[in-house]
Write an enzyme that holds these catalytic residues in place. Structure first.
Site, PDB file in Angstrom:
ATOM      1  CB  CYS A   1       0.402   3.555  12.175  1.00 39.41           C
ATOM      2  SG  CYS A   1      -0.299   3.112  13.753  1.00 39.41           S
TER       3      CYS A   1
ATOM      4  CG  HIS B   1      -2.971   4.369   9.351  1.00 41.08           C
ATOM      5  ND1 HIS B   1      -3.081   3.002   9.486  1.00 41.08           N
ATOM      6  CD2 HIS B   1      -2.869   4.870  10.615  1.00 41.08           C
ATOM      7  CE1 HIS B   1      -3.035   2.697  10.772  1.00 41.08           C
ATOM      8  NE2 HIS B   1      -2.920   3.800  11.473  1.00 41.08           N
TER       9      HIS B   1
ATOM     10  CG  ASN C   1      -4.899   1.836  13.880  1.00 42.13           C
ATOM     11  OD1 ASN C   1      -4.089   1.277  13.152  1.00 42.13           O
ATOM     12  ND2 ASN C   1      -4.648   2.978  14.490  1.00 42.13           N
TER      13      ASN C   1
END
Ligand code: UT7
Length: 331
Positions: free
Chosen positions: A116, A258, A288
């Site tokens: 990520c 994030h 996500n």
């Protein structure tokens, strides 16, 4: 030394929406649990028949970013492509995107995998390539098809992820530009490799009939280890950047963390003493999307007019590795 600035942004999310209620028909979960623990209401899911694999999704976000930068595809000198799971193991996904964009200048193409955090890693590398005068226009892409490695029978992970793409063009700034990347920090803590892992399907453990039978071709995660590490590393990296650039959160216009879980975003904001109204959040719509989440959220806020030229932005990410990174810039 040259300075670099973001000249264009773009994003793409697949059309197909999966709501929490849709998921509660697939696994033992509920809209209430997912919203309370994560803030997520829905996510997007790729459709391979619509070319919604990484390079296919990236085509749309990259095209938009290049157009917004007022450039042509052939102006791009290197594609830096972040994906946790690429189109295929080789050739790299950046090369597949070069083909899709019709780039004929034979520009350099490289994939980056820092889970990520990959897009923040890619931006840091791209910034160095501009600062040192190697390139003037770089396409930095974060695109993820998390639905491929999501175990749709595991309620503890499948509710968390979505598919999507975000792209940015980073260009050499003019001498009189104030827009620039101030600084960034990257890290990885290999003492927690197992906390978020997709152990099978690579060279070390190719997928076998036994792995498929045990449904071990998917990712697994210790959510609480990731949660604690995420808030700690993101907040400390941001504090480091502010301190070594003699800035405080009062100087920052927007914080884009994030987009993994609203509770992680809120806790990180509290640790940083960042007012909630300065935090860009869209996790409720897309869940996500791994390394696509920051560039896609950036684009959304640029397009709707929240983020304006001259404002200072702070990005922070975390992911498997356990990687983490943050970046401070003027847009
Ligand atoms: O980009 C990095 C990717 N990873 C992350 O960002 C994950 C970070 N971690 C998290 O976001 C959170 O830890 C989770 C959302 C994954 C879990 O939240 P939590 O508050 O840490 O819950 P928990 O793991 O402590 O689970 C609480 C309960 C458990 O039941 P028991 O043992 O208390 O009976 C779970 O079995 O919730 C249960 N549970 C669920 N219940 C309904 C776990 N997943 C679900 C679900 N629906 N989807």
């Amino acid at each position: 030394m040259y300075q670099s600035k973001i000249t264009g942004t773009g994003k793409y999310h697949p059309e197909k929406v999966l709501t929490n209620d849709d998921l509660s028909k697939m696994v033992d979960t509920s809209d209430e649990w997912i919203i309370q623990r994560t803030g997520i209401k829905e996510r997007r899911q790729s459709d391979l028949t619509k070319d919604e694999f990484p390079s296919g999704m990236a085509y749309h976000s990259a095209k938009e970013a290049i157009e917004n930068a007022l450039l042509k595809p052939n102006d791009i000198e290197i594609i830096v492509f972040s994906a946790s799971l690429p189109d295929m193991l080789f050739p790299n996904t950046a090369s597949c995107l070069q083909d899709k964009l019709g780039i004929t200048n034979k520009c350099a193409c490289i994939d980056v995998n820092a889970a990520c955090t990959g897009w923040v890693y890619g931006m840091t590398m791209a910034n160095s390539l501009i600062q040192t005068g190697v390139y003037k226009n770089i396409l930095v892409v974060g695109t993820e098809m998390t639905s491929t490695f999501n175990n749709w029978e595991d309620r503890s992970t499948c509710v968390l992820f979505g598919d999507g793409s975000g792209s940015v063009v980073l260009s050499r700034a003019d001498d009189n530009d104030t827009a620039k990347i101030y600084d960034s920090v990257l890290s990885s803590d290999s003492s927690k490799l197992d906390a978020l892992i997709l152990p099978n399907g690579g060279s070390k453990s190719p997928v076998t009939a036994e792995i498929l039978e045990k449904r071990e071709q998917y990712m697994s995660m210790d959510g609480q280890v990731i949660f604690k590490n995420a808030v700690k590393t993101m907040s400390s990296h941001c504090a480091t950047l502010l301190k070594r650039n003699n800035l405080t959160l009062d100087d920052i216009d927007w914080f884009i963390p994030h987009q993994a879980n609203l509770r992680i975003i809120e806790t990180t904001g509290q640790l940083l003493k960042c007012p909630p109204e300065k935090v860009i959040v869209n996790v409720e719509k897309y869940a996500n999307t791994s390394s696509a989440s920051i560039p896609a959220a950036l684009h959304e806020a640029v397009i709707d007019g929240r983020i304006k030229r001259g404002q200072k932005l702070l990005f922070a990410a975390f992911g498997a590795g356990l990687t983490s990174g943050a970046m401070l810039l003027e847009f």
